[in-house]
Scaffold this active site. Structure first.
Site, short mmCIF file in Angstrom:
data_model
loop_
_atom_site.label_atom_id
_atom_site.label_comp_id
_atom_site.label_asym_id
_atom_site.label_seq_id
_atom_site.Cartn_x
_atom_site.Cartn_y
_atom_site.Cartn_z
N SER A 226 1.56 -9.72 -1.20
CA SER A 226 1.26 -8.30 -0.99
C SER A 226 1.65 -7.77 0.38
CB SER A 226 -0.24 -8.05 -1.24
OG SER A 226 -1.04 -8.91 -0.44
N GLU B 261 -10.52 7.22 4.30
CA GLU B 261 -11.23 6.26 5.15
C GLU B 261 -10.34 5.02 5.25
OE1 GLU B 261 -11.67 6.50 1.98
OE2 GLU B 261 -11.41 4.39 1.38
N LYS C 286 0.81 -1.23 0.00
CA LYS C 286 0.00 0.00 0.00
C LYS C 286 0.84 1.28 0.00
CE LYS C 286 -4.50 -1.38 1.62
NZ LYS C 286 -4.30 -2.80 2.02
C1 LIG Z 1 -5.09 -3.89 1.64
C2 LIG Z 1 -4.41 -5.14 1.34
C3 LIG Z 1 -4.82 -5.97 0.28
C4 LIG Z 1 -6.03 -5.69 -0.56
O1 LIG Z 1 -5.99 -4.53 -1.32
P1 LIG Z 1 -5.86 -4.56 -2.90
O2 LIG Z 1 -6.18 -3.16 -3.29
O3 LIG Z 1 -6.85 -5.55 -3.42
O4 LIG Z 1 -4.47 -4.95 -3.21
C5 LIG Z 1 -4.08 -7.11 0.01
N1 LIG Z 1 -3.02 -7.46 0.75
C6 LIG Z 1 -2.59 -6.70 1.78
C7 LIG Z 1 -1.41 -7.14 2.55
C8 LIG Z 1 -3.27 -5.51 2.11
O5 LIG Z 1 -2.83 -4.77 3.12
#
Ligand SMILES: *Cc1c(COP(=O)(O)O)cnc(C)c1O
Length: 402
Positions: free
Chosen positions: A382, A117, A95
């Site tokens: 992610s 938000e 993010k």
């Molecule tokens: C917020 C988050 C997501 C989901 O958000 P996307 O916009 O779909 O990528 C996925 N993995 C992690 C670790 C997150 O913090």
């Protein structure tokens, strides 16, 4: 020669086919036009891009590595599994890639304050981090119910200097937080900037956030090629709003690589038990854009569930709706239990504790690897799972290895 996909989509009004656009109240048209024009200019500005590159290298720790998960691949006994390590990005998830870029945009526009938000608090923490870096104020709106549930992230935001504003109406969760944040933003669009947390919301955010996240796919393609001398056969990512998935997909969208978005199937197929929007949803407008959404009997956003608190969203980025419609992406699912299993497998076999959101992509990729023994599969990992360990250990006993 054909133009690269990323240059042709979305169109100038922010549409990916029939999905996307900007369905906003008249008072927001002017401030969103300002953001759009600034982005159009800055995305071609050497100074802006150079600054962003510097931040990514020296502050965020990019490039994040691509790692060949040898033990997990052997355990699955099929295809080769690789991980793009966004869990090693500063703050432990992807993010920050778009939050730093949004905050830099706010700085160029002379704004004083970032407003957003947050649901589980992850976007709030990343934005509060960016605000601290740039010396901007930060105001995060969060449902009262979520504030009670996500205590560590609330504390993090406060330590980083953000003001956390509770949304106290309705169900007191994400939807109310969005309403509350928009209201606060409308009160002063002059000195504040709204910073959306995924490839969702009104134009230009789905495009902007995708472009900011594309660094993930661009890096990964080069790294994967350097390691193996070829492209992966599959790229896999979990999809909540869809930003980490669009980031990875951006690197391979014009290549012969199968792109898989993995949605949370939660506890089951009944409405309210999952957040598999593309799998079960229908066309509809919410939060200012047209996409596929999960609706209740009255046509309002349906209640959703996932063990991954960052992916329980009843709509999805419009570009994902479009790419699925034209057959460019494959949409799969993983349940809560499958995600927890993958969470433990990656921890035990590779020494990497993944975020529960990312564990959905790992679970799906493990099945894909078993079915395709000759293929190479690249997962966008992610985020890291530190935030999830207390919940997992309380609800799911540690399984024996194997
Ligand atoms: C917020 C988050 C997501 C989901 O958000 P996307 O916009 O779909 O990528 C996925 N993995 C992690 C670790 C997150 O913090």
């Amino acid at each position: 020669m054909l133009k690269p996909y990323l240059e042709t989509m979305p169109d100038e009004n922010g549409f990916f086919g029939k999905f996307g656009g900007a369905f906003i109240p008249p008072q927001l048209e002017e401030p969103f036009r300002e953001i759009r024009e600034a982005y159009d200019k800055l995305s071609k500005s050497y100074e802006y891009l150079h600054e962003l590159r510097k931040i990514r290298k020296h502050y965020q720790g990019r490039p994040t590595p691509v790692y060949y998960a040898k033990n997990l691949s052997a355990f699955c006994g099929g295809g080769q599994i690789y991980l793009k390590r966004e869990d090693l990005n500063h703050t432990g998830a992807h993010k920050l890639n778009h939050c730093m870029a949004e905050a830099l945009l706010a700085k160029y526009l002379g704004k004083k304050k970032l407003i957003a938000e947050t649901g589980a608090g992850q976007h709030g923490v990343a934005l509060a981090t960016a605000a601290a870096y740039f010396g901007l104020e930060c105001e995060i709106h969060m449902g009262e119910v979520d504030i009670a549930k996500e205590h560590p992230n609330v504390v993090r935001m406060k330590i980083l200097g953000a003001k956390v504003v509770p949304a106290t109406h309705g169900l007191k969760t994400l939807k109310e937080a969005v309403d509350s944040a928009f209201e606060a933003y409308l009160a002063d669009t002059e000195t504040q900037m709204f910073a959306i947390g995924s490839v969702v919301g009104p134009h230009p955010f789905p495009r902007m956030v995708r472009d900011f996240q594309s660094v993930v796919g661009i890096e990964a393609k080069e790294q994967f090629f350097e390691m193996t001398g070829k492209l992966p056969d599959h790229a896999v990512a979990c999809v909540g709003g869809g930003s980490n998935a669009m980031g990875l997909f951006s690197g391979f969208i014009d290549d012969p690589v199968q792109l898989h978005g993995v949605e949370p199937m939660g506890k089951g197929e009944k409405l309210g038990e999952h957040a598999a929007t593309l799998t079960y949803g229908e066309e509809g407008v919410m939060h200012g854009f047209n996409s596929i959404m999960l609706k209740d009997a009255e046509g309002n956003p349906a209640p959703v569930h996932s063990i991954g608190s960052g992916i329980d969203y009843p709509s999805v980025g419009p570009e994902h709706a479009y790419l699925r419609e034209i057959g460019r992406t494959i949409v799969g699912t993983a349940t809560d239990d499958e995600a927890v299993d993958a969470f433990y497998k990656l921890s035990q076999y590779e020494g990497i504790i993944p975020a529960l959101e990312s564990a959905h992509a790992v679970a799906y990729a493990m099945t894909l690897a078993r079915a395709n023994p000759k293929d190479a599969i690249l997962i966008n990992l992610s985020g890291r799972g530190d935030k999830d360990i207390d919940y997992v250990i309380e609800h799911y006993p540690i399984p024996p290895k194997g």
